[in-house]
Write a protein that holds these residues in place. Sequence first.
Motif, PDB file in Angstrom:
ATOM      1  N   GLY A  46      23.158 -54.397   4.891  1.00 25.29           N
ATOM      2  CA  GLY A  46      22.421 -54.860   6.239  1.00 25.29           C
ATOM      3  C   GLY A  46      20.934 -55.104   6.114  1.00 25.29           C
ATOM      4  N   GLY A  47      20.345 -54.678   4.918  1.00 27.73           N
ATOM      5  CA  GLY A  47      19.020 -54.828   4.581  1.00 27.73           C
ATOM      6  C   GLY A  47      18.734 -56.039   4.347  1.00 27.73           C
ATOM      7  N   ASN A  48      17.242 -56.710   4.539  1.00 28.42           N
ATOM      8  CA  ASN A  48      16.730 -57.846   4.006  1.00 28.42           C
ATOM      9  C   ASN A  48      15.418 -57.780   3.515  1.00 28.42           C
ATOM     10  OD1 ASN A  48      14.900 -58.656   6.065  1.00 28.42           O
ATOM     11  ND2 ASN A  48      16.589 -58.899   7.494  1.00 28.42           N
ATOM     12  N   VAL A  49      14.805 -58.768   2.717  1.00 30.25           N
ATOM     13  CA  VAL A  49      13.523 -58.685   2.198  1.00 30.25           C
ATOM     14  C   VAL A  49      13.113 -60.105   2.066  1.00 30.25           C
ATOM     15  CG1 VAL A  49      14.152 -58.900  -0.084  1.00 30.25           C
ATOM     16  CG2 VAL A  49      12.132 -58.000   0.495  1.00 30.25           C
ATOM     17  N   SER A  50      11.823 -60.454   2.304  1.00 27.42           N
ATOM     18  CA  SER A  50      11.078 -61.662   2.100  1.00 27.42           C
ATOM     19  C   SER A  50      10.903 -61.710   0.493  1.00 27.42           C
ATOM     20  CB  SER A  50       9.958 -61.782   2.892  1.00 27.42           C
ATOM     21  OG  SER A  50       9.164 -63.056   2.417  1.00 27.42           O
ATOM     22  N   LEU A  51      11.512 -62.625  -0.105  1.00 29.59           N
ATOM     23  CA  LEU A  51      11.542 -63.056  -1.443  1.00 29.59           C
ATOM     24  C   LEU A  51       9.956 -63.851  -1.537  1.00 29.59           C
ATOM     25  CD1 LEU A  51      15.095 -64.244  -2.470  1.00 29.59           C
ATOM     26  CD2 LEU A  51      13.823 -62.254  -2.663  1.00 29.59           C
ATOM     27  N   SER A  52       9.727 -64.560  -0.402  1.00 33.46           N
ATOM     28  CA  SER A  52       8.348 -65.141  -0.397  1.00 33.46           C
ATOM     29  C   SER A  52       7.229 -64.141  -0.610  1.00 33.46           C
ATOM     30  CB  SER A  52       8.272 -66.228   0.666  1.00 33.46           C
ATOM     31  OG  SER A  52       9.217 -67.003   0.753  1.00 33.46           O
ATOM     32  N   LYS A  53       7.490 -63.217   0.066  1.00 32.60           N
ATOM     33  CA  LYS A  53       6.263 -62.031  -0.006  1.00 32.60           C
ATOM     34  C   LYS A  53       6.235 -61.318  -1.394  1.00 32.60           C
ATOM     35  CE  LYS A  53       5.710 -61.161   4.744  1.00 32.60           C
ATOM     36  NZ  LYS A  53       6.016 -60.138   5.698  1.00 32.60           N
ATOM     37  N   GLU A  54       7.458 -61.305  -1.998  1.00 30.73           N
ATOM     38  CA  GLU A  54       7.475 -60.824  -3.395  1.00 30.73           C
ATOM     39  C   GLU A  54       6.922 -61.665  -4.538  1.00 30.73           C
ATOM     40  OE1 GLU A  54       8.540 -57.461  -3.969  1.00 30.73           O
ATOM     41  OE2 GLU A  54       8.677 -57.431  -1.827  1.00 30.73           O
ATOM     42  N   ALA A  55       7.145 -63.052  -4.196  1.00 35.52           N
ATOM     43  CA  ALA A  55       6.853 -63.796  -5.112  1.00 35.52           C
ATOM     44  C   ALA A  55       6.237 -65.322  -4.545  1.00 35.52           C
ATOM     45  CB  ALA A  55       8.092 -64.431  -5.879  1.00 35.52           C
ATOM     46  N   PRO A  56       5.022 -65.036  -4.082  1.00 36.70           N
ATOM     47  CA  PRO A  56       4.476 -66.225  -3.330  1.00 36.70           C
ATOM     48  C   PRO A  56       4.643 -67.546  -4.063  1.00 36.70           C
ATOM     49  CG  PRO A  56       2.829 -64.350  -3.412  1.00 36.70           C
ATOM     50  CD  PRO A  56       3.996 -64.080  -4.375  1.00 36.70           C
ATOM     51  N   ALA A  90      10.960 -69.049 -11.881  1.00 38.44           N
ATOM     52  CA  ALA A  90       9.667 -69.546 -12.426  1.00 38.44           C
ATOM     53  C   ALA A  90       9.231 -68.602 -13.632  1.00 38.44           C
ATOM     54  CB  ALA A  90       8.504 -69.680 -11.383  1.00 38.44           C
ATOM     55  N   ASP A  91       9.579 -67.314 -13.432  1.00 34.85           N
ATOM     56  CA  ASP A  91       9.168 -66.312 -14.489  1.00 34.85           C
ATOM     57  C   ASP A  91      10.203 -65.406 -14.969  1.00 34.85           C
ATOM     58  OD1 ASP A  91       9.499 -64.503 -12.260  1.00 34.85           O
ATOM     59  OD2 ASP A  91       7.280 -64.091 -11.814  1.00 34.85           O
ATOM     60  N   GLY A  92      11.479 -65.446 -14.260  1.00 33.95           N
ATOM     61  CA  GLY A  92      12.573 -64.817 -14.850  1.00 33.95           C
ATOM     62  C   GLY A  92      12.708 -63.241 -14.305  1.00 33.95           C
ATOM     63  N   LYS A  93      11.498 -63.079 -13.209  1.00 33.97           N
ATOM     64  CA  LYS A  93      11.635 -61.749 -12.875  1.00 33.97           C
ATOM     65  C   LYS A  93      12.613 -61.380 -11.541  1.00 33.97           C
ATOM     66  CE  LYS A  93       6.803 -60.538 -13.699  1.00 33.97           C
ATOM     67  NZ  LYS A  93       5.454 -60.780 -13.586  1.00 33.97           N
ATOM     68  N   GLU A  94      13.129 -60.082 -11.753  1.00 37.99           N
ATOM     69  CA  GLU A  94      14.110 -59.716 -10.615  1.00 37.99           C
ATOM     70  C   GLU A  94      13.411 -59.356  -9.300  1.00 37.99           C
ATOM     71  OE1 GLU A  94      17.240 -56.062 -10.262  1.00 37.99           O
ATOM     72  OE2 GLU A  94      17.522 -56.958 -11.892  1.00 37.99           O
ATOM     73  N   LEU A  95      13.704 -60.069  -8.416  1.00 39.82           N
ATOM     74  CA  LEU A  95      13.116 -59.856  -6.946  1.00 39.82           C
ATOM     75  C   LEU A  95      13.746 -58.799  -6.289  1.00 39.82           C
ATOM     76  CD1 LEU A  95      11.957 -63.400  -6.249  1.00 39.82           C
ATOM     77  CD2 LEU A  95      10.625 -61.819  -7.337  1.00 39.82           C
ATOM     78  N   ALA A  96      14.986 -58.784  -6.024  1.00 45.23           N
ATOM     79  CA  ALA A  96      15.909 -57.829  -5.185  1.00 45.23           C
ATOM     80  C   ALA A  96      17.169 -57.750  -5.796  1.00 45.23           C
ATOM     81  CB  ALA A  96      15.876 -58.620  -3.966  1.00 45.23           C
ATOM     82  N   ARG A  97      17.637 -56.485  -5.487  1.00 39.09           N
ATOM     83  CA  ARG A  97      19.053 -56.045  -5.995  1.00 39.09           C
ATOM     84  C   ARG A  97      19.573 -55.381  -5.146  1.00 39.09           C
ATOM     85  NH1 ARG A  97      20.705 -55.375 -11.451  1.00 39.09           N
ATOM     86  NH2 ARG A  97      22.473 -53.803 -11.355  1.00 39.09           N
ATOM     87  N   PHE A  98      21.076 -55.656  -5.015  1.00 34.52           N
ATOM     88  CA  PHE A  98      22.025 -55.178  -3.989  1.00 34.52           C
ATOM     89  C   PHE A  98      23.128 -54.408  -4.948  1.00 34.52           C
ATOM     90  CE2 PHE A  98      25.666 -55.763  -0.592  1.00 34.52           C
ATOM     91  CZ  PHE A  98      25.565 -54.470  -0.124  1.00 34.52           C
TER      92      PHE A  98
END
Length: 193
Positions: free
Chosen positions: A8-18, A135-143
């Motif tokens: 049920g949670g969410n996150v802005s990927l745009s904030k994590e990776a402008p 773009a850089d291969g970094k993990e932004l979010a995980r469930f």
Amino acid sequence: MAVSLVKGGNVSLSKEAPGLTSVTVGLGWDVRKTDGQAFDLDASAFIIGETDKVISDAHFVFYNNKTSPDGSVVYGGDNRTGDGEGDDETIKIDFAKLPADVKKVLIAVTIHEGAERKQNFGSVSNAYARVINDADGKELARFDLSEDSSTNAAMIFVELYRSAQGEIKVKAIGEGWESGLAGLAGGMGVNLG
């Protein structure tokens, strides 16, 4: 460090990776001890429009339809065993190519012939979905799916969407479907005829 999501949670990927424009959703799982019959889990993506159904049958991306009509969603290939470390299957979403009429992209995993083989997610452990910045291969979010889904042969893991403010977001869903791929696809408006 990736944001760890709960159901049920969410996150802005745009904030994590402008400047984010393209992500890969990596999906993984392990099969617990079974009766020896092989498990074949498959990732898929449903490209959903304003009607909360797929825009067209071609907007159901999976092993028999690897790319959406506009090339914005691409299935990374079928792993029939789930063996090995790391992601078992991937789906790439290019938000720069994704049409404006797309409301969200649902990422699901189904057990091939789960109902016929009497297989379900109760025999699957360590299931996860992770979102990687292309773009850089970094993990932004995980469930990490932790709840018991012992009766379900299909699971919606996550959905990705653009917010009203234009941010790219991911939401942890963790919703199971007992009816497997056919029931899930039909529920999403795919004509399986």
